[in-house]
Design an enzyme around this catalytic site. Structure first.
Site, short mmCIF file in Angstrom:
data_model
loop_
_atom_site.label_atom_id
_atom_site.label_comp_id
_atom_site.label_asym_id
_atom_site.label_seq_id
_atom_site.Cartn_x
_atom_site.Cartn_y
_atom_site.Cartn_z
N GLY A 10 0.82 -1.22 0.00
CA GLY A 10 0.00 0.00 0.00
C GLY A 10 0.85 1.26 0.00
O GLY A 10 2.08 1.21 0.06
N TYR A 125 -16.42 3.64 7.90
CA TYR A 125 -14.97 3.52 7.91
C TYR A 125 -14.40 3.92 9.28
O TYR A 125 -13.57 3.21 9.85
CB TYR A 125 -14.37 4.40 6.80
CG TYR A 125 -12.87 4.54 6.85
CD1 TYR A 125 -12.03 3.52 6.41
CD2 TYR A 125 -12.27 5.71 7.34
CE1 TYR A 125 -10.64 3.65 6.46
CE2 TYR A 125 -10.89 5.86 7.38
CZ TYR A 125 -10.09 4.84 6.94
OH TYR A 125 -8.71 4.96 6.98
N1 LIG Z 1 -5.20 7.27 3.10
C1 LIG Z 1 -5.50 8.11 4.09
O1 LIG Z 1 -5.83 9.28 3.86
C2 LIG Z 1 -5.39 7.64 5.53
C3 LIG Z 1 -5.63 8.57 6.56
C4 LIG Z 1 -5.50 8.15 7.89
C5 LIG Z 1 -5.16 6.84 8.17
N2 LIG Z 1 -4.98 5.96 7.14
C6 LIG Z 1 -4.60 4.59 7.48
O2 LIG Z 1 -3.27 4.38 7.05
C7 LIG Z 1 -3.08 3.00 6.73
C8 LIG Z 1 -2.44 2.86 5.35
O3 LIG Z 1 -3.32 3.42 4.40
P1 LIG Z 1 -2.90 3.71 2.91
O4 LIG Z 1 -3.37 5.08 2.60
O5 LIG Z 1 -1.48 3.31 2.67
O6 LIG Z 1 -3.90 2.73 2.15
P2 LIG Z 1 -3.70 1.70 0.93
O7 LIG Z 1 -2.76 2.26 -0.07
O8 LIG Z 1 -5.08 1.34 0.53
O9 LIG Z 1 -2.98 0.48 1.64
C9 LIG Z 1 -3.67 -0.51 2.37
C10 LIG Z 1 -3.11 -1.84 1.96
O10 LIG Z 1 -3.75 -2.86 2.73
C11 LIG Z 1 -4.00 -3.94 1.86
N3 LIG Z 1 -5.06 -4.80 2.36
C12 LIG Z 1 -6.40 -4.65 2.24
N4 LIG Z 1 -7.02 -5.68 2.84
C13 LIG Z 1 -6.07 -6.49 3.33
C14 LIG Z 1 -6.08 -7.70 4.04
N5 LIG Z 1 -7.22 -8.33 4.36
N6 LIG Z 1 -4.90 -8.26 4.39
C15 LIG Z 1 -3.73 -7.67 4.07
N7 LIG Z 1 -3.65 -6.53 3.39
C16 LIG Z 1 -4.82 -5.93 3.03
C17 LIG Z 1 -4.36 -3.31 0.52
O11 LIG Z 1 -4.20 -4.24 -0.51
P3 LIG Z 1 -5.22 -4.23 -1.77
O12 LIG Z 1 -5.13 -2.86 -2.36
O13 LIG Z 1 -4.70 -5.32 -2.62
O14 LIG Z 1 -6.57 -4.52 -1.20
C18 LIG Z 1 -3.36 -2.16 0.46
O15 LIG Z 1 -2.16 -2.56 -0.14
C19 LIG Z 1 -4.47 2.36 6.85
O16 LIG Z 1 -4.59 1.77 8.12
C20 LIG Z 1 -5.42 3.53 6.75
O17 LIG Z 1 -6.64 3.27 7.38
C21 LIG Z 1 -5.07 6.33 5.83
#
Ligand SMILES: NC(=O)c1ccc[n+]([C@@H]2O[C@H](COP(=O)([O-])OP(=O)(O)OC[C@H]3O[C@@H](n4cnc5c(N)ncnc54)[C@H](OP(=O)(O)O)[C@@H]3O)[C@@H](O)[C@H]2O)c1
Length: 283
Positions: A10, A125
């Site tokens: 991710g 969410y």
């Molecule tokens: N993006 C934001 O603005 C934001 C803000 C605050 C906090 N966060 C948190 O930061 C963290 C990282 O987010 P990010 O932005 O890097 O999101 P991301 O790019 O969507 O990364 C999340 C990763 O988790 C993987 N994933 C989904 N379901 C899974 C499972 N069952 N087992 C293992 N891997 C799984 C996804 O793979 P697939 O794509 O193949 O499903 C993706 O590679 C998350 O906890 C998110 O909630 C994000």
């Protein structure tokens, strides 16, 4: 230390793997297809094999609007999956980092949220991310819960990329002005997380870029820094009618004495745009 990263494919996961490696840690990262957080026995077997000292859990369901229609599926990953990761880490004596979100707050405070503020998620969410905090804390005493916000990073589908794409296609964008938060560069957050795991200050940590802005102000800054001509029109949240409700004001700050502070959001944006250009030139 041996560091294991879940969700390593991710946007944040990739930077965490790189940042931990740069800091001299022995790092292994597993993407979704290599390790599914919802498969408790696979997670347990992998951790027994790898014997990490720290697990950084970047695996999550991150489709905020999609979760409104599929809360159970999102909860399975963000709640139960995070519990599996935290429990398997505890079983091999590892600490665990869970990445949470500003969307655990309802946005009514009108000032930056600190770690002890009352959570009250507005969206599905947000509820699943809060469930993940609880599941992590219940399963592993040695937990770091890192709440961050509005992430953008290399290779991810993020707001900066969306704005630049819309500018190129239409020369005009419509952006909400009544949601304020702290846009955070994943590279800065990843380095903050790596500093955090080197200590033992367990518990909740707010870690987002310094300062706050609306999505509208963020868009204007993107075009100014990227030197792109684009008209930015302001909208209200109601006008856009997105499925998931979002907090009106969710800037984060920390009340911890030794808080890890990240650079200002404008500096994160500048660093992101510079890195993005460097990677494009290298191709
Ligand atoms: N993006 C934001 O603005 C934001 C803000 C605050 C906090 N966060 C948190 O930061 C963290 C990282 O987010 P990010 O932005 O890097 O999101 P991301 O790019 O969507 O990364 C999340 C990763 O988790 C993987 N994933 C989904 N379901 C899974 C499972 N069952 N087992 C293992 N891997 C799984 C996804 O793979 P697939 O794509 O193949 O499903 C993706 O590679 C998350 O906890 C998110 O909630 C994000």
């Amino acid at each position: 230390m041996k560091v294991l990263v879940t969700g390593a494919g991710g946007m944040l996961g990739r930077d965490v793997v790189l940042a931990a490696g740069n800091a001299g840690h022995d790092v292994v990262g597993f993407g979704h297809t290599e390790l599914d957080a919802t498969d408790a026995s696979a997670v347990s077997s992998k951790f027994k094999l790898e014997r990490p000292d720290v697990v950084i859990n970047c695996a999550a369901w991150t489709d905020v609007d999609g979760a409104e229609e599929a809360e159970d599926a999102a909860l399975e990953v963000n709640g139960a999956g995070s519990g599996n990761v935290a429990a398997a880490a505890a079983a091999v004596g590892a600490s665990v980092v869970y990445i949470s979100s500003d969307y655990v707050f309802d946005g009514s405070k009108g000032a930056p949220y600190v770690e002890t503020d009352q959570t009250a998620p507005l969206s599905a969410y947000g509820r699943t991310k809060l469930a993940g905090e609880d599941a992590t804390a219940a399963a592993n005493k040695r937990h770091f819960i890192v709440r961050s916000a509005w992430l953008f990073g290399i290779g991810g589908s993020n707001f900066v990329e969306t704005m630049l794409r819309l500018a190129a296609d239409h020369g005009e964008v419509l952006v909400v002005r009544d949601q304020v938060g702290s846009p955070t560069y994943t590279w800065h957050l990843a380095h903050g997380i790596v500093r955090l795991i080197e200590g033992v200050e367990f518990g909740i940590h707010h870690m987002a870029a310094a300062g706050a802005c609306s999505w509208y102000e963020f868009a204007r800054e993107i075009f100014e820094q990227a030197k792109v001509e684009c008209k930015v029109l302001s909208a209200t949240t109601d006008m856009l009618g997105r499925p998931a409700p979002r907090p009106a004001y969710s800037a984060l700050s920390s009340q911890r004495e030794h808080a890890i502070e990240l650079p200002a959001w404008q500096d994160g944006l500048a660093a992101y745009l510079a890195q993005r250009s460097a990677e494009r030139e290298a191709v």
